[in-house]
Design an enzyme around this catalytic site. Structure first.
Site, PDB file in Angstrom:
ATOM      1  N   PHE A  17       0.815  -1.219   0.000  1.00  0.00           N
ATOM      2  CA  PHE A  17       0.000   0.000   0.000  1.00  0.00           C
ATOM      3  C   PHE A  17       0.846   1.265   0.000  1.00  0.00           C
ATOM      4  O   PHE A  17       0.499   2.254  -0.634  1.00  0.00           O
ATOM      5  CB  PHE A  17      -0.919   0.015   1.229  1.00  0.00           C
ATOM      6  CG  PHE A  17      -2.216  -0.731   1.022  1.00  0.00           C
ATOM      7  CD1 PHE A  17      -2.413  -1.531  -0.085  1.00  0.00           C
ATOM      8  CD2 PHE A  17      -3.245  -0.605   1.936  1.00  0.00           C
ATOM      9  CE1 PHE A  17      -3.604  -2.215  -0.282  1.00  0.00           C
ATOM     10  CE2 PHE A  17      -4.455  -1.274   1.760  1.00  0.00           C
ATOM     11  CZ  PHE A  17      -4.623  -2.082   0.650  1.00  0.00           C
ATOM     12  N   ARG A  18       1.966   1.223   0.747  1.00  0.00           N
ATOM     13  CA  ARG A  18       2.647   2.487   1.034  1.00  0.00           C
ATOM     14  C   ARG A  18       3.977   2.696   0.317  1.00  0.00           C
ATOM     15  O   ARG A  18       4.504   3.794   0.337  1.00  0.00           O
ATOM     16  CB  ARG A  18       2.832   2.648   2.552  1.00  0.00           C
ATOM     17  CG  ARG A  18       1.501   2.917   3.205  1.00  0.00           C
ATOM     18  CD  ARG A  18       1.547   2.934   4.705  1.00  0.00           C
ATOM     19  NE  ARG A  18       0.184   3.042   5.210  1.00  0.00           N
ATOM     20  CZ  ARG A  18      -0.679   2.036   5.262  1.00  0.00           C
ATOM     21  NH1 ARG A  18      -0.324   0.828   4.877  1.00  0.00           N
ATOM     22  NH2 ARG A  18      -1.910   2.221   5.703  1.00  0.00           N
ATOM     23  N   HIS A 103      -6.871  -9.217   9.113  1.00  0.00           N
ATOM     24  CA  HIS A 103      -7.562  -8.302   8.199  1.00  0.00           C
ATOM     25  C   HIS A 103      -8.428  -9.048   7.183  1.00  0.00           C
ATOM     26  O   HIS A 103      -8.777  -8.510   6.144  1.00  0.00           O
ATOM     27  CB  HIS A 103      -6.546  -7.399   7.476  1.00  0.00           C
ATOM     28  CG  HIS A 103      -5.892  -6.402   8.403  1.00  0.00           C
ATOM     29  ND1 HIS A 103      -4.777  -5.688   8.065  1.00  0.00           N
ATOM     30  CD2 HIS A 103      -6.218  -5.998   9.658  1.00  0.00           C
ATOM     31  CE1 HIS A 103      -4.424  -4.894   9.083  1.00  0.00           C
ATOM     32  NE2 HIS A 103      -5.281  -5.070  10.064  1.00  0.00           N
ATOM     33  N   CYS A 114     -27.197 -10.743   5.905  1.00  0.00           N
ATOM     34  CA  CYS A 114     -27.586 -12.100   6.329  1.00  0.00           C
ATOM     35  C   CYS A 114     -26.398 -13.046   6.472  1.00  0.00           C
ATOM     36  O   CYS A 114     -26.562 -14.169   6.953  1.00  0.00           O
ATOM     37  CB  CYS A 114     -28.625 -12.693   5.379  1.00  0.00           C
ATOM     38  SG  CYS A 114     -27.960 -13.211   3.780  1.00  0.00           S
ATOM     39  N   CYS A 139     -31.350 -11.803   0.283  1.00  0.00           N
ATOM     40  CA  CYS A 139     -32.000 -10.755   1.090  1.00  0.00           C
ATOM     41  C   CYS A 139     -31.812  -9.348   0.520  1.00  0.00           C
ATOM     42  O   CYS A 139     -32.329  -8.385   1.080  1.00  0.00           O
ATOM     43  CB  CYS A 139     -31.497 -10.813   2.532  1.00  0.00           C
ATOM     44  SG  CYS A 139     -29.854 -10.106   2.762  1.00  0.00           S
ATOM     45  N   SER A 178       5.000  -1.971   7.326  1.00  0.00           N
ATOM     46  CA  SER A 178       5.419  -0.621   7.700  1.00  0.00           C
ATOM     47  C   SER A 178       5.126  -0.351   9.179  1.00  0.00           C
ATOM     48  O   SER A 178       5.629   0.607   9.752  1.00  0.00           O
ATOM     49  CB  SER A 178       4.697   0.419   6.832  1.00  0.00           C
ATOM     50  OG  SER A 178       3.298   0.282   7.007  1.00  0.00           O
TER      51      SER A 178
HETATM   52  P1  NAD Z   1       2.509  -1.488   3.992  1.00  0.00           P
HETATM   53  O1  NAD Z   1       2.309  -1.276   2.526  1.00  0.00           O
HETATM   54  O2  NAD Z   1       2.110  -0.398   4.902  1.00  0.00           O
HETATM   55  O3  NAD Z   1       4.081  -1.763   4.258  1.00  0.00           O
HETATM   56  C1  NAD Z   1       4.798  -2.695   3.510  1.00  0.00           C
HETATM   57  C2  NAD Z   1       6.242  -2.623   3.972  1.00  0.00           C
HETATM   58  O4  NAD Z   1       6.928  -3.699   3.350  1.00  0.00           O
HETATM   59  C3  NAD Z   1       6.944  -1.329   3.579  1.00  0.00           C
HETATM   60  O5  NAD Z   1       7.551  -0.755   4.723  1.00  0.00           O
HETATM   61  C4  NAD Z   1       7.984  -1.776   2.537  1.00  0.00           C
HETATM   62  O6  NAD Z   1       9.214  -1.089   2.664  1.00  0.00           O
HETATM   63  C5  NAD Z   1       8.176  -3.231   2.878  1.00  0.00           C
HETATM   64  N1  NAD Z   1       8.499  -4.078   1.738  1.00  0.00           N
HETATM   65  C6  NAD Z   1       7.999  -4.032   0.475  1.00  0.00           C
HETATM   66  N2  NAD Z   1       8.501  -5.043  -0.268  1.00  0.00           N
HETATM   67  C7  NAD Z   1       9.345  -5.735   0.551  1.00  0.00           C
HETATM   68  C8  NAD Z   1      10.160  -6.882   0.380  1.00  0.00           C
HETATM   69  N3  NAD Z   1      10.230  -7.514  -0.800  1.00  0.00           N
HETATM   70  N4  NAD Z   1      10.881  -7.323   1.430  1.00  0.00           N
HETATM   71  C9  NAD Z   1      10.856  -6.679   2.634  1.00  0.00           C
HETATM   72  N5  NAD Z   1      10.093  -5.590   2.858  1.00  0.00           N
HETATM   73  C10 NAD Z   1       9.343  -5.130   1.830  1.00  0.00           C
HETATM   74  O7  NAD Z   1       1.849  -2.869   4.365  1.00  0.00           O
HETATM   75  P2  NAD Z   1       1.256  -3.377   5.762  1.00  0.00           P
HETATM   76  O8  NAD Z   1       2.116  -2.933   6.887  1.00  0.00           O
HETATM   77  O9  NAD Z   1       0.938  -4.815   5.579  1.00  0.00           O
HETATM   78  O10 NAD Z   1      -0.125  -2.599   5.901  1.00  0.00           O
HETATM   79  C11 NAD Z   1      -0.958  -2.456   4.779  1.00  0.00           C
HETATM   80  C12 NAD Z   1      -2.380  -2.943   4.925  1.00  0.00           C
HETATM   81  O11 NAD Z   1      -2.883  -3.215   3.641  1.00  0.00           O
HETATM   82  C13 NAD Z   1      -2.529  -4.216   5.671  1.00  0.00           C
HETATM   83  O12 NAD Z   1      -3.555  -3.998   6.533  1.00  0.00           O
HETATM   84  C14 NAD Z   1      -2.968  -5.288   4.667  1.00  0.00           C
HETATM   85  O13 NAD Z   1      -4.149  -5.901   5.141  1.00  0.00           O
HETATM   86  C15 NAD Z   1      -3.325  -4.546   3.432  1.00  0.00           C
HETATM   87  N6  NAD Z   1      -2.704  -5.063   2.169  1.00  0.00           N
HETATM   88  C16 NAD Z   1      -2.604  -6.412   1.911  1.00  0.00           C
HETATM   89  C17 NAD Z   1      -1.996  -6.867   0.742  1.00  0.00           C
HETATM   90  C18 NAD Z   1      -1.867  -8.355   0.518  1.00  0.00           C
HETATM   91  O14 NAD Z   1      -2.648  -9.120   1.066  1.00  0.00           O
HETATM   92  N7  NAD Z   1      -0.885  -8.794  -0.281  1.00  0.00           N
HETATM   93  C19 NAD Z   1      -1.493  -5.946  -0.186  1.00  0.00           C
HETATM   94  C20 NAD Z   1      -1.631  -4.570   0.099  1.00  0.00           C
HETATM   95  C21 NAD Z   1      -2.225  -4.158   1.285  1.00  0.00           C
END
Ligand code: NAD
Length: 238
Positions: A17-18, A103, A114, A139, A178
Protein backbone atom coordinates in the site's frame (compact mmCIF):
# COMPACT_ATOMS: atom_id res chain seq x y z
CA UNK A 1 5.42 -16.21 16.21
CA UNK A 2 5.57 -14.33 12.92
CA UNK A 3 3.71 -11.18 11.86
CA UNK A 4 3.56 -10.53 8.14
CA UNK A 5 2.46 -7.58 6.02
CA UNK A 6 2.02 -6.61 2.40
CA UNK A 7 5.81 -6.37 1.86
CA UNK A 8 6.04 -10.18 2.04
CA UNK A 9 3.80 -10.49 -1.03
CA UNK A 10 5.43 -7.84 -3.24
CA UNK A 11 7.81 -10.55 -4.48
CA UNK A 12 4.70 -12.50 -5.57
CA UNK A 13 3.80 -9.52 -7.75
CA UNK A 14 1.20 -7.94 -5.42
CA UNK A 15 1.77 -4.24 -4.74
CA UNK A 16 1.88 -3.12 -1.10
CA UNK A 17 0.00 0.00 0.00
CA UNK A 18 2.65 2.49 1.03
CA UNK A 19 5.78 1.88 -1.07
CA UNK A 20 6.19 4.16 -4.13
CA UNK A 21 3.90 2.71 -6.80
CA UNK A 22 1.84 0.99 -4.06
CA UNK A 23 -1.94 1.07 -4.04
CA UNK A 24 -2.29 4.32 -2.07
CA UNK A 25 -0.22 6.18 -4.67
CA UNK A 26 -2.89 5.31 -7.25
CA UNK A 27 -6.12 5.33 -5.22
CA UNK A 28 -7.54 7.54 -2.47
CA UNK A 29 -7.89 5.51 0.77
CA UNK A 30 -10.86 7.64 1.88
CA UNK A 31 -12.75 6.37 -1.18
CA UNK A 32 -12.75 2.84 0.25
CA UNK A 33 -13.33 3.54 3.94
CA UNK A 34 -16.03 1.35 5.47
CA UNK A 35 -18.50 4.12 6.50
CA UNK A 36 -18.60 5.39 2.90
CA UNK A 37 -18.87 1.87 1.49
CA UNK A 38 -21.98 1.05 3.54
CA UNK A 39 -23.69 4.42 3.08
CA UNK A 40 -23.02 5.37 -0.51
CA UNK A 41 -23.85 3.40 -3.65
CA UNK A 42 -21.34 5.37 -5.76
CA UNK A 43 -18.57 4.48 -3.30
CA UNK A 44 -19.54 0.79 -3.62
CA UNK A 45 -19.49 0.97 -7.43
CA UNK A 46 -16.08 2.60 -7.32
CA UNK A 47 -14.80 -0.01 -4.81
CA UNK A 48 -15.99 -2.88 -7.01
CA UNK A 49 -14.40 -1.31 -10.14
CA UNK A 50 -11.08 -1.22 -8.26
CA UNK A 51 -11.63 -4.69 -6.83
CA UNK A 52 -12.43 -6.17 -10.26
CA UNK A 53 -9.09 -4.80 -11.45
CA UNK A 54 -7.09 -5.86 -8.35
CA UNK A 55 -8.54 -9.34 -7.72
CA UNK A 56 -7.26 -11.22 -10.83
CA UNK A 57 -3.68 -10.44 -9.72
CA UNK A 58 -4.41 -11.82 -6.23
CA UNK A 59 -6.02 -14.96 -7.67
CA UNK A 60 -3.06 -15.56 -10.01
CA UNK A 61 -0.32 -14.82 -7.44
CA UNK A 62 1.85 -17.67 -6.22
CA UNK A 63 3.58 -17.98 -2.84
CA UNK A 64 7.22 -16.86 -2.96
CA UNK A 65 10.31 -18.09 -1.08
CA UNK A 66 9.24 -16.10 2.01
CA UNK A 67 5.82 -17.76 2.29
CA UNK A 68 7.39 -21.17 1.64
CA UNK A 69 10.08 -20.57 4.30
CA UNK A 70 7.45 -19.70 6.94
CA UNK A 71 5.51 -22.89 6.09
CA UNK A 72 8.80 -24.82 6.39
CA UNK A 73 9.46 -23.32 9.84
CA UNK A 74 5.94 -24.33 10.96
CA UNK A 75 6.35 -27.90 9.70
CA UNK A 76 9.68 -28.12 11.52
CA UNK A 77 7.98 -27.12 14.78
CA UNK A 78 9.85 -23.81 14.99
CA UNK A 79 6.98 -21.46 14.20
CA UNK A 80 3.87 -21.86 16.34
CA UNK A 81 1.75 -19.06 14.98
CA UNK A 82 1.61 -16.85 11.91
CA UNK A 83 -0.34 -13.61 12.24
CA UNK A 84 -0.91 -11.90 8.91
CA UNK A 85 -2.29 -8.55 7.82
CA UNK A 86 -2.41 -9.88 4.27
CA UNK A 87 -5.67 -10.81 2.63
CA UNK A 88 -4.16 -12.68 -0.34
CA UNK A 89 -4.39 -16.26 1.04
CA UNK A 90 -0.75 -16.92 0.06
CA UNK A 91 0.21 -18.33 3.48
CA UNK A 92 -2.43 -21.06 3.16
CA UNK A 93 -1.41 -21.71 -0.43
CA UNK A 94 2.21 -22.13 0.74
CA UNK A 95 1.13 -24.78 3.27
CA UNK A 96 0.99 -22.80 6.54
CA UNK A 97 -1.89 -23.97 8.75
CA UNK A 98 -1.59 -21.97 11.98
CA UNK A 99 -2.56 -18.68 10.38
CA UNK A 100 -4.47 -15.85 12.07
CA UNK A 101 -5.83 -13.46 9.43
CA UNK A 102 -6.49 -10.25 11.31
CA UNK A 103 -7.56 -8.30 8.20
CA UNK A 104 -9.66 -11.07 6.64
CA UNK A 105 -9.25 -12.90 3.34
CA UNK A 106 -10.14 -11.66 -0.16
CA UNK A 107 -11.11 -15.07 -1.51
CA UNK A 108 -14.64 -14.90 -0.01
CA UNK A 109 -17.43 -12.34 -0.31
CA UNK A 110 -20.14 -12.03 2.31
CA UNK A 111 -23.55 -10.38 2.68
CA UNK A 112 -23.36 -7.69 5.37
CA UNK A 113 -27.03 -8.31 6.26
CA UNK A 114 -27.59 -12.10 6.33
CA UNK A 115 -24.02 -13.45 6.27
CA UNK A 116 -24.38 -15.60 3.14
CA UNK A 117 -21.06 -16.16 1.38
CA UNK A 118 -19.80 -16.60 -2.16
CA UNK A 119 -16.34 -17.38 -3.54
CA UNK A 120 -14.75 -14.13 -4.75
CA UNK A 121 -14.08 -15.88 -8.10
CA UNK A 122 -17.86 -16.22 -8.65
CA UNK A 123 -18.45 -12.53 -7.88
CA UNK A 124 -15.67 -11.69 -10.35
CA UNK A 125 -17.74 -13.38 -13.08
CA UNK A 126 -20.78 -11.21 -12.16
CA UNK A 127 -18.61 -8.07 -12.31
CA UNK A 128 -17.16 -9.06 -15.67
CA UNK A 129 -20.70 -9.70 -16.95
CA UNK A 130 -21.60 -6.07 -16.12
CA UNK A 131 -22.86 -6.06 -12.51
CA UNK A 132 -21.80 -2.72 -11.01
CA UNK A 133 -22.84 -3.28 -7.41
CA UNK A 134 -23.37 -6.94 -6.45
CA UNK A 135 -26.21 -7.62 -4.03
CA UNK A 136 -27.28 -10.66 -2.02
CA UNK A 137 -29.78 -12.69 -4.05
CA UNK A 138 -31.34 -14.02 -0.82
CA UNK A 139 -32.00 -10.76 1.09
CA UNK A 140 -30.85 -7.88 -1.15
CA UNK A 141 -28.10 -6.94 1.33
CA UNK A 142 -24.81 -5.23 0.51
CA UNK A 143 -21.97 -7.60 -0.46
CA UNK A 144 -18.38 -7.01 0.57
CA UNK A 145 -15.21 -9.10 0.35
CA UNK A 146 -14.41 -10.71 3.73
CA UNK A 147 -11.58 -8.24 4.29
CA UNK A 148 -11.32 -5.49 6.88
CA UNK A 149 -11.44 -1.97 5.42
CA UNK A 150 -10.30 1.28 7.04
CA UNK A 151 -12.95 2.26 9.58
CA UNK A 152 -14.32 -1.28 9.90
CA UNK A 153 -14.28 -3.20 13.20
CA UNK A 154 -11.51 -5.77 13.55
CA UNK A 155 -12.59 -9.43 13.82
CA UNK A 156 -12.85 -10.01 17.57
CA UNK A 157 -11.77 -13.66 17.78
CA UNK A 158 -8.73 -13.23 15.51
CA UNK A 159 -7.62 -9.99 17.18
CA UNK A 160 -7.83 -11.52 20.65
CA UNK A 161 -5.95 -14.62 19.50
CA UNK A 162 -3.23 -12.49 17.87
CA UNK A 163 -2.63 -10.44 21.04
CA UNK A 164 -2.58 -13.62 23.15
CA UNK A 165 0.10 -15.08 20.84
CA UNK A 166 2.08 -11.82 20.97
CA UNK A 167 2.08 -11.96 24.78
CA UNK A 168 3.06 -15.64 24.83
CA UNK A 169 5.79 -15.88 22.18
CA UNK A 170 9.52 -15.83 22.88
CA UNK A 171 10.46 -14.47 19.44
CA UNK A 172 8.38 -12.30 17.12
CA UNK A 173 9.58 -12.30 13.51
CA UNK A 174 8.02 -9.33 11.71
CA UNK A 175 8.22 -9.33 7.90
CA UNK A 176 7.23 -6.76 5.28
CA UNK A 177 5.13 -4.39 7.34
CA UNK A 178 5.42 -0.62 7.70
CA UNK A 179 3.92 -1.09 11.22
CA UNK A 180 1.80 2.03 10.92
CA UNK A 181 -1.60 0.28 10.70
CA UNK A 182 -3.14 -0.21 14.14
CA UNK A 183 -4.04 -2.28 16.07
CA UNK A 184 -1.83 -4.74 14.12
CA UNK A 185 1.31 -2.66 14.72
CA UNK A 186 0.71 -2.74 18.48
CA UNK A 187 1.40 -6.50 18.46
CA UNK A 188 5.10 -5.66 18.22
CA UNK A 189 5.46 -3.56 21.42
CA UNK A 190 3.12 -5.99 23.21
CA UNK A 191 5.42 -8.91 22.32
CA UNK A 192 8.49 -6.86 23.32
CA UNK A 193 6.98 -5.80 26.67
CA UNK A 194 6.04 -9.44 27.34
CA UNK A 195 9.68 -10.46 27.00
CA UNK A 196 9.91 -11.56 23.36
CA UNK A 197 12.88 -10.78 21.14
CA UNK A 198 11.68 -8.87 18.08
CA UNK A 199 13.27 -9.47 14.67
CA UNK A 200 12.27 -7.06 11.91
CA UNK A 201 12.74 -7.83 8.21
CA UNK A 202 11.71 -4.79 6.16
CA UNK A 203 13.11 -2.69 3.32
CA UNK A 204 12.35 0.56 5.15
CA UNK A 205 12.55 1.89 8.67
CA UNK A 206 9.57 1.23 10.95
CA UNK A 207 8.43 2.98 14.14
CA UNK A 208 9.59 -0.07 16.14
CA UNK A 209 13.16 -0.50 14.90
CA UNK A 210 14.45 0.84 18.23
CA UNK A 211 12.90 -2.00 20.27
CA UNK A 212 13.95 -4.75 17.87
CA UNK A 213 16.79 -7.05 18.82
CA UNK A 214 17.63 -7.53 15.14
CA UNK A 215 16.71 -5.34 12.15
CA UNK A 216 17.33 -6.85 8.72
CA UNK A 217 16.96 -4.27 5.95
CA UNK A 218 16.67 -6.71 3.05
CA UNK A 219 14.16 -8.44 0.81
CA UNK A 220 11.81 -10.80 2.60
CA UNK A 221 11.97 -13.80 0.23
CA UNK A 222 15.73 -14.35 0.24
CA UNK A 223 16.07 -13.42 3.94
CA UNK A 224 13.40 -15.88 5.10
CA UNK A 225 14.75 -18.60 2.81
CA UNK A 226 18.14 -18.21 4.50
CA UNK A 227 16.63 -18.08 8.01
CA UNK A 228 14.66 -21.30 7.35
CA UNK A 229 17.76 -22.97 5.89
CA UNK A 230 19.78 -22.01 8.97
CA UNK A 231 17.11 -22.99 11.51
CA UNK A 232 15.72 -26.11 9.87
CA UNK A 233 18.77 -27.17 7.92
CA UNK A 234 17.05 -27.25 4.52
CA UNK A 235 16.98 -24.79 1.67
CA UNK A 236 13.51 -23.80 2.86
CA UNK A 237 11.78 -25.04 -0.26
CA UNK A 238 11.13 -28.70 0.50
P1 NAD B 1 2.51 -1.49 3.99
O1 NAD B 1 2.31 -1.28 2.53
O2 NAD B 1 2.11 -0.40 4.90
O3 NAD B 1 4.08 -1.76 4.26
C1 NAD B 1 4.80 -2.70 3.51
C2 NAD B 1 6.24 -2.62 3.97
O4 NAD B 1 6.93 -3.70 3.35
C3 NAD B 1 6.94 -1.33 3.58
O5 NAD B 1 7.55 -0.76 4.72
C4 NAD B 1 7.98 -1.78 2.54
O6 NAD B 1 9.21 -1.09 2.66
C5 NAD B 1 8.18 -3.23 2.88
N1 NAD B 1 8.50 -4.08 1.74
C6 NAD B 1 8.00 -4.03 0.48
N2 NAD B 1 8.50 -5.04 -0.27
C7 NAD B 1 9.34 -5.74 0.55
C8 NAD B 1 10.16 -6.88 0.38
N3 NAD B 1 10.23 -7.51 -0.80
N4 NAD B 1 10.88 -7.32 1.43
C9 NAD B 1 10.86 -6.68 2.63
N5 NAD B 1 10.09 -5.59 2.86
C10 NAD B 1 9.34 -5.13 1.83
O7 NAD B 1 1.85 -2.87 4.36
P2 NAD B 1 1.26 -3.38 5.76
O8 NAD B 1 2.12 -2.93 6.89
O9 NAD B 1 0.94 -4.81 5.58
O10 NAD B 1 -0.12 -2.60 5.90
C11 NAD B 1 -0.96 -2.46 4.78
C12 NAD B 1 -2.38 -2.94 4.92
O11 NAD B 1 -2.88 -3.22 3.64
C13 NAD B 1 -2.53 -4.22 5.67
O12 NAD B 1 -3.55 -4.00 6.53
C14 NAD B 1 -2.97 -5.29 4.67
O13 NAD B 1 -4.15 -5.90 5.14
C15 NAD B 1 -3.32 -4.55 3.43
N6 NAD B 1 -2.70 -5.06 2.17
C16 NAD B 1 -2.60 -6.41 1.91
C17 NAD B 1 -2.00 -6.87 0.74
C18 NAD B 1 -1.87 -8.36 0.52
O14 NAD B 1 -2.65 -9.12 1.07
N7 NAD B 1 -0.89 -8.79 -0.28
C19 NAD B 1 -1.49 -5.95 -0.19
C20 NAD B 1 -1.63 -4.57 0.10
C21 NAD B 1 -2.23 -4.16 1.29
Amino acid sequence: CALTGAGLSTESGLPDFRSPGGIWSRYDPDEFAYPRFVSNVEARRSYWRWSAEFYPGVAAARPNDGHVALATLERAGRLYCLITQNIDDLHHRAGSTKVIEIHGNASRVGCLACGREWPRAEVQRWLEAGTEEPRCDACGGILKPRTISCGQAMPERETEAAFAEARACDVMLVVGSSLVVHPAAALVPVAHESGASVILVNLEETPFDAIAKVVIRAKAGETLRRIAAEVVGTEGNS
